[in-house]
Design an enzyme around this catalytic site. Structure first.
Site, PDB file in Angstrom:
ATOM      1  N   SER A  96      10.315 -28.279 -43.907  1.00  0.00           N
ATOM      2  CA  SER A  96      10.043 -27.560 -42.658  1.00  0.00           C
ATOM      3  C   SER A  96       8.652 -27.832 -42.106  1.00  0.00           C
ATOM      4  O   SER A  96       7.684 -27.947 -42.857  1.00  0.00           O
ATOM      5  CB  SER A  96      10.189 -26.064 -42.925  1.00  0.00           C
ATOM      6  OG  SER A  96       9.574 -25.326 -41.903  1.00  0.00           O
ATOM      7  N   GLU A  98       6.859 -25.769 -40.756  1.00  0.00           N
ATOM      8  CA  GLU A  98       6.005 -24.608 -41.036  1.00  0.00           C
ATOM      9  C   GLU A  98       5.693 -24.455 -42.531  1.00  0.00           C
ATOM     10  O   GLU A  98       5.322 -23.382 -42.992  1.00  0.00           O
ATOM     11  CB  GLU A  98       6.634 -23.318 -40.497  1.00  0.00           C
ATOM     12  CG  GLU A  98       6.759 -23.263 -38.985  1.00  0.00           C
ATOM     13  CD  GLU A  98       5.413 -23.305 -38.243  1.00  0.00           C
ATOM     14  OE1 GLU A  98       4.355 -23.340 -38.899  1.00  0.00           O
ATOM     15  OE2 GLU A  98       5.459 -23.327 -37.006  1.00  0.00           O
ATOM     16  N   HIS A 116      11.212 -17.173 -41.335  1.00  0.00           N
ATOM     17  CA  HIS A 116      10.542 -17.371 -40.038  1.00  0.00           C
ATOM     18  C   HIS A 116      11.611 -17.498 -38.961  1.00  0.00           C
ATOM     19  O   HIS A 116      12.487 -18.357 -39.058  1.00  0.00           O
ATOM     20  CB  HIS A 116       9.672 -18.622 -40.098  1.00  0.00           C
ATOM     21  CG  HIS A 116       9.170 -19.059 -38.753  1.00  0.00           C
ATOM     22  ND1 HIS A 116       8.607 -18.180 -37.842  1.00  0.00           N
ATOM     23  CD2 HIS A 116       9.149 -20.273 -38.138  1.00  0.00           C
ATOM     24  CE1 HIS A 116       8.269 -18.849 -36.753  1.00  0.00           C
ATOM     25  NE2 HIS A 116       8.592 -20.116 -36.903  1.00  0.00           N
TER      26      HIS A 116
HETATM   27 ZN   LIG Z   1       8.596 -21.584 -35.405  1.00  0.00          ZN
END
Ligand SMILES: [Zn+2]
Length: 241
Positions: A96, A98, A116
């Site tokens: 990801s 993030e 998230h």
């Molecule tokens: Zn995001």
């Protein structure tokens, strides 16, 4: 050390795939947006980027080692080292975008799972408010009023630092003009909190349509938290397994 093919990690990967599908069904993200992870020992299983939830399989879930045990940000910012090729057979995916934020939250909190979302109610609120106030006592399940962290570009160490800072004493944070993050002792709890957060933001917006809503005081929230833990303690003593 945890073997990367342990039953626990395999279960985490399967669980991440099934909860990712729910993310779309529950309206908490669209397209390929949103991501989630589970921590098993020093290994973090995290959803891959750039793959649709419909096509995601447990083997596509990426595994990272949790490097560094201390936050704050700076040169020491913890970043993930991907496990060597071969430890996750057939996994060619990229973790990801993030990932820095997920790893920073594991480093700074007791989280065992992080969710998230790009859910619309919290994004709408984030554009004009500094926090989600206590419109309903259920917000104690997130640690209290939820802060809005300042806008920083997606995927950056700055966003990770802003999220961790705003999470102080909370299990949820809203990211300005972006989305939200929740964490929990497992993926079920982290996901449940993401749903609760979105519901609270919606409820607040509805309340605003009637005028200026009454907000619960800190004392009222403390009383709810105390009563909740008293009842949990009673349940345990009552022999519930
Ligand atoms: Zn995001």
């Amino acid at each position: 050390m945890y073997a990367t093919d342990s039953d626990e990690l395999q279960a985490a990967r399967a669980q991440l795939v099934s909860y990712s599908a729910r993310l779309l069904d529950d309206g908490l993200a669209v397209g390929r947006a949103g991501n989630m992870s589970v921590r098993v020992g020093d290994v973090v299983a995290i959803t891959p980027s750039g793959i649709s939830y419909a096509d995601m399989r447990p083997a596509d879930v990426c595994l990272l080692t949790l490097a560094g045990t201390e936050f704050p940000a700076g040169p020491e910012f913890p970043d993930g080292t991907e496990l060597p090729a071969g430890t996750a057979p057939g996994n060619q995916e990229t973790p990801s975008t993030e990932t820095p934020m997920h790893l920073a939250i594991y480093a700074a909190t007791s989280a065992r799972a992080v969710v998230h979302t790009h859910s619309p109610e919290v994004i709408a609120l984030s554009a004009s408010r500094e926090e989600l106030p206590a419109i309903h006592y259920a917000i104690t399940g997130l640690g209290g009023p939820v802060r809005v962290a300042p806008y920083v570009r997606f995927g950056s160490a700055g966003l990770a630092a802003a999220a961790v800072h705003a999470l102080d004493g909370r299990q949820a944070v809203i990211l300005r003009n972006h989305g939200a993050v929740t964490y929990g002792r497992d993926l079920a709890q982290a996901y449940e909190r993401a749903v609760l957060l979105e519901w609270l933001a919606r409820t607040y917006r509805l309340a605003l349509s009637y005028g200026e809503p009454a907000i619960l005081s800190d004392e009222a929230l403390d009383e709810v938290a105390a009563e909740t833990s008293r009842r949990r303690y009673g349940e345990r003593r009552g022999g519930r397994s």
